[in-house]
Motif scaffolding. Structure first.
Motif, PDB file in Angstrom:
ATOM      1  N   ARG A 190      -5.606   0.973   8.699  1.00  0.00           N
ATOM      2  CA  ARG A 190      -4.142   0.957   8.607  1.00  0.00           C
ATOM      3  C   ARG A 190      -3.556  -0.100   9.549  1.00  0.00           C
ATOM      4  NH1 ARG A 190      -1.460   4.674   6.211  1.00  0.00           N
ATOM      5  NH2 ARG A 190      -3.181   6.170   6.410  1.00  0.00           N
ATOM      6  N   ILE A 211      -7.756   5.183   2.632  1.00  0.00           N
ATOM      7  CA  ILE A 211      -7.945   3.735   2.757  1.00  0.00           C
ATOM      8  C   ILE A 211      -9.394   3.381   2.422  1.00  0.00           C
ATOM      9  CG2 ILE A 211      -7.902   1.796   4.372  1.00  0.00           C
ATOM     10  CD1 ILE A 211      -5.692   3.281   5.875  1.00  0.00           C
ATOM     11  N   TYR A 247     -11.390  -1.418   5.364  1.00  0.00           N
ATOM     12  CA  TYR A 247     -10.006  -1.652   5.775  1.00  0.00           C
ATOM     13  C   TYR A 247      -9.551  -0.555   6.745  1.00  0.00           C
ATOM     14  CZ  TYR A 247      -9.543  -5.129   2.053  1.00  0.00           C
ATOM     15  OH  TYR A 247      -9.698  -6.230   1.252  1.00  0.00           O
ATOM     16  N   TRP A 252       0.853  -1.195   0.000  1.00  0.00           N
ATOM     17  CA  TRP A 252       0.000   0.000   0.000  1.00  0.00           C
ATOM     18  C   TRP A 252       0.883   1.238   0.000  1.00  0.00           C
ATOM     19  CZ3 TRP A 252      -4.857   1.098  -0.990  1.00  0.00           C
ATOM     20  CH2 TRP A 252      -5.388   2.305  -0.557  1.00  0.00           C
ATOM     21  N   LEU A 300      -2.692  -3.551   4.888  1.00  0.00           N
ATOM     22  CA  LEU A 300      -3.953  -3.102   5.480  1.00  0.00           C
ATOM     23  C   LEU A 300      -4.564  -4.238   6.283  1.00  0.00           C
ATOM     24  CD1 LEU A 300      -5.562  -1.327   2.363  1.00  0.00           C
ATOM     25  CD2 LEU A 300      -4.314  -0.225   4.234  1.00  0.00           C
TER      26      LEU A 300
END
Length: 543
Positions: free
Chosen positions: A170, A164, A168, A159, A178
């Motif tokens: 972080r 995002i 999902y 990523w 993710l």
């Protein structure tokens, strides 16, 4: 005496947030240089204003404070620009060449603290251009390195940052991956399920919004809350075509030559369901948008105005049983529930029919000279009434600025005389308020001075207006539809449509007309810098 404008710039927000960072250093060096020059030569120069662009790249001239500096140069406030180095002003050789010509045109000197070039000599100018060329090379080379690094990471399924997708979150242990957000992941599954049942983007949007399902909510880099909105056709389409949900990393999607590699995160949607959604979307596209239908040019874009609500009508299209129809319509005629958002008599107008109406109206103006004479008289009367009011307002604001600057100087003097054990916080707060008010007044003054120039420099005659209308009619009649926009841009400022009448704003000055028989009218002015801007007289004709 030199009237100095100090220009400061940093490229990133991180640099801008450092209290004693680059911006402060640039300003102090500039002020020290001016103090040193004034000691060697009394009254060498005084600082008129400081122009500071935070987190703005030097790749182009689309910077608010830089544009304000250029505006002040145009009105004569600044005759010397001082910067810490050339790269602060521009990293583009093309922009810099135009900028240097602009400075020469307005008799403005340029001083950079690092290079100390003398642009009045051929050798100094050559060295300056060479340095700007190297700055541009450095910027492009840095961009190529970043692009190569991003591509390499994408090839490994990592990523690269950005918003995002819904479902999902972080991964705090691995920024290149993710994690699935179970709550939002359920919403993604529901979205795909509903679309597979309904098979229509708009109807799916209405269903999702009724269920209270919203777009992704997130906090951006500035700490602002974003997202969490109702779904639109565009946002739903973007979600349904995002291969992130099947655990795939898409490469070069914006360029068109898209490829997919296995991503470093798990999937939320099964591959067969995702493929079924893509087949439905493709089927709908082919059904409603055949490839042989060409995009209509909408030559009056940005000029058609509703006479009731005053809003612009935008180009749109609709699909009939036999053919596709093009028209100008309000930006949004229906809300998400399908209810009309406005009640204007003019709902929409067929594009080709309206463009023909504008052309026939221009012909009618030529056939009825009294319309032209009446419009010119109204324009000149309004101009004559407006100029004294503008001059009076300029005088008032200039006096207010002097009063505020005197107040600021008094506060600064009091702060200097204040005992060290006493807090000056209240003084600083008041000084900030006064400076803010002064900047607002200066911005208003610049706008009024611009209006004054337009009113004093602009004039129009019946012969020049007639020549412009004849030019437009000739080219609208001969040129293909895709060339009509540039003709309308040179002739018409607006076309305001009412239920029973049409108002046209027709320019009286000439700009970029290629007909050798056409001459600019007296008083019409064209100022070009960067993208270019124009001051052109305009008369309004009621047809």
């Amino acid at each position: 005496m030199n009237r100095i404008g100090i220009y400061l710039r940093v490229s990133t927000e991180e640099q801008a947030k450092i209290l004693e960072g680059s911006l402060v250093s640039q300003r102090r060096r500039a002020e020290e240089y001016i103090d040193g020059q004034n000691r060697r030569e009394p009254n060498w120069g005084t600082i008129v204003d400081v122009y500071c662009d935070e987190a703005k790249s030097g790749k182009d001239m689309n910077r608010p404070e830089f544009q304000r500096l250029l505006s002040d140069i145009r009105v004569g406030r600044i005759n010397l620009v001082l910067a810490s180095e050339l790269s602060r002003l521009s990293r583009s050789i093309k922009d810099f060449c135009g900028l240097l010509d602009f400075f020469k045109e307005h008799k403005v000197k340029l001083v950079t603290l690092r290079e100390q070039f003398d642009t009045t000599t051929a050798a100094g100018e050559l060295m300056m251009f060479n340095l700007v060329n190297f700055n541009q090379f450095e910027r492009k080379q840095t961009g190529e390195r970043i692009t190569a690094n991003f591509t390499s990471r994408a090839e490994r399924g990592l990523w690269n940052g950005g918003v995002i997708p819904l479902g999902y979150k972080r991964n705090p242990e691995n920024p290149g991956s993710l994690l699935i957000d179970e709550t939002d992941a359920d919403s993604v599954k529901i979205i795909f399920k509903i679309f597979l049942e309904i098979k229509n983007l708009r109807q799916t949007c209405l269903k999702l919004n009724d269920l209270g399902i919203r777009t992704k909510s997130y906090i951006n880099g500035k700490g602002e809350s974003k997202g969490g909105n109702k779904f639109t056709v565009a946002s739903l389409y973007h979600l349904l075509t995002n291969a992130t949900f099947i655990g795939m990393r898409e490469i070069n999607k914006k360029r068109g030559d898209v490829r997919q590699v296995k991503a470093s995160w798990q999937s939320i949607i099964e591959v067969k369901d995702f493929a079924a959604v893509q087949n439905i979307l493709e089927s709908n596209r082919r059904r409603f948008k055949p490839d042989e239908w060409k995009t209509y040019p909408y030559p009056l874009t940005g000029k058609v105005i509703c006479g009731e609500c005053g809003k612009h009508l935008n180009g749109k299209s609709a699909h009939g049983k036999i053919q596709k129809h093009f028209y100008y319509d309000h930006a949004r005629t229906l809300n998400m529930a399908g209810v009309a958002k406005h009640k204007c008599q003019v709902q929409r107008v067929r594009a080709m029919k309206f463009e023909d109406l504008v052309l026939s109206s221009l012909k009618q103006i030529l056939a009825r000279p009294e319309l032209m004479a009446k419009a010119i008289e109204a324009y000149e009367n309004a101009n004559n009434k407006e100029l004294p009011l503008i001059e009076s307002r300029i005088k008032t604001i200039a006096e207010d600025i002097k009063v505020n600057e005197k107040k600021a100087q008094n506060i600064i003097q009091r702060i200097e005389e204040l005992p060290s054990e006493l807090s000056a916080e209240l003084f600083y707060k008041r000084l900030t308020e006064i400076n803010k008010k002064t900047q607002e007044l200066k911005a208003g003054l610049l706008e009024l001075e611009s209006q004054k120039r337009k009113s004093s420099q602009s004039s129009v005659s019946e012969s020049s207006l007639k020549a412009r209308v004849e030019y437009a009619i000739k080219h609208l009649s001969e040129a293909p539809k895709e060339k009509h926009r540039e003709v309308f841009d040179n002739a018409i400022q607006f076309a305001e449509i009412h239920a029973t009448k049409l108002r046209l704003g027709v320019y009286g000055g000439y700009s970029n007309l290629k007909d050798s028989k056409v001459h600019p009218i007296e008083g019409s002015t064209t100022i070009k810098n960067g993208g270019g801007c124009e001051i052109r007289t305009r008369v309004t004709l009621l047809v």
